[in-house]
Design a protein around this motif. Structure first.
Motif, short mmCIF file in Angstrom:
data_model
loop_
_atom_site.label_atom_id
_atom_site.label_comp_id
_atom_site.label_asym_id
_atom_site.label_seq_id
_atom_site.Cartn_x
_atom_site.Cartn_y
_atom_site.Cartn_z
N SER A 82 26.19 44.54 43.13
CA SER A 82 26.90 44.38 41.88
C SER A 82 27.84 45.56 41.64
O SER A 82 27.58 46.68 42.08
N ASN A 83 28.92 45.30 40.94
CA ASN A 83 29.84 46.39 40.58
C ASN A 83 29.64 46.84 39.13
O ASN A 83 30.37 47.69 38.64
N LYS A 84 28.68 46.28 38.45
CA LYS A 84 28.49 46.57 37.02
C LYS A 84 28.11 48.02 36.75
O LYS A 84 28.39 48.55 35.68
N ASP A 135 35.88 47.42 45.44
CA ASP A 135 35.44 46.68 44.25
C ASP A 135 36.05 45.28 44.32
O ASP A 135 37.27 45.12 44.32
N SER A 177 35.91 43.12 42.11
CA SER A 177 36.32 42.75 40.77
C SER A 177 35.92 41.31 40.47
O SER A 177 34.75 40.99 40.52
N GLY A 178 36.84 40.44 40.17
CA GLY A 178 36.51 39.05 39.85
C GLY A 178 36.50 38.12 41.05
O GLY A 178 36.24 36.94 40.90
N TYR A 179 36.79 38.64 42.24
CA TYR A 179 36.80 37.79 43.43
C TYR A 179 35.36 37.41 43.79
O TYR A 179 34.50 38.27 43.93
N LYS A 180 35.10 36.13 43.94
CA LYS A 180 33.75 35.63 44.22
C LYS A 180 33.46 35.72 45.71
O LYS A 180 33.94 34.92 46.49
N ASP A 192 29.66 40.38 40.03
CA ASP A 192 30.73 40.72 40.94
C ASP A 192 30.22 41.72 41.97
O ASP A 192 29.26 42.46 41.71
N THR A 193 30.87 41.77 43.11
CA THR A 193 30.40 42.54 44.25
C THR A 193 31.18 43.84 44.40
O THR A 193 32.36 43.91 44.09
#
Length: 104
Positions: free
Chosen positions: A1-3, A28, A30-33, A41-42
């Motif tokens: 996760s990038n959170k 990051d 970001s929003g890319y799945k 997010d990854t």
């Protein structure tokens, strides 16, 4: 996760990254799945603990334009090579890690 880069609970981890070693590279997504079923997010982080010798590291934020690389039979290595930004370790804060493109 990038959170962990922005969430309050990630502050202790950000502190470790700042104080106890060197970030070598951070990607990051970001929003890319990356994973269709994942709800977060990854991010990929390469970190070396114990040595504080690097003043800069490479960072990259993967955006929707990554799909163009896949469609053109290119890969993540090509994308990161084209989009990477040299980031100064001193610009990082325990409060939040924020990575922008050179244009931003």
């Amino acid at each position: 996760s990038n959170k962990w880069m922005r969430a309050k609970y990630g502050k202790p981890l950000r502190k470790i990254f700042i104080e106890e070693g060197d970030i070598l590279e951070l990607i990051d997504f970001s929003g890319y799945k990356v994973f269709k079923e994942a709800t977060v997010d990854t991010a990929i982080v390469l970190f070396q603990k114990g040595i504080k010798s690097r003043a800069k590291f490479l960072s990259c934020v993967v955006n929707d334009d990554f799909k163009n690389y896949i469609n053109d039979n290119r890969n993540l290595f090509n994308y990161v090579s084209d989009k990477k930004v040299e980031t100064d370790m001193t610009s990082l804060s325990e409060e939040s890690f924020l990575f922008l493109s050179q244009k931003e």
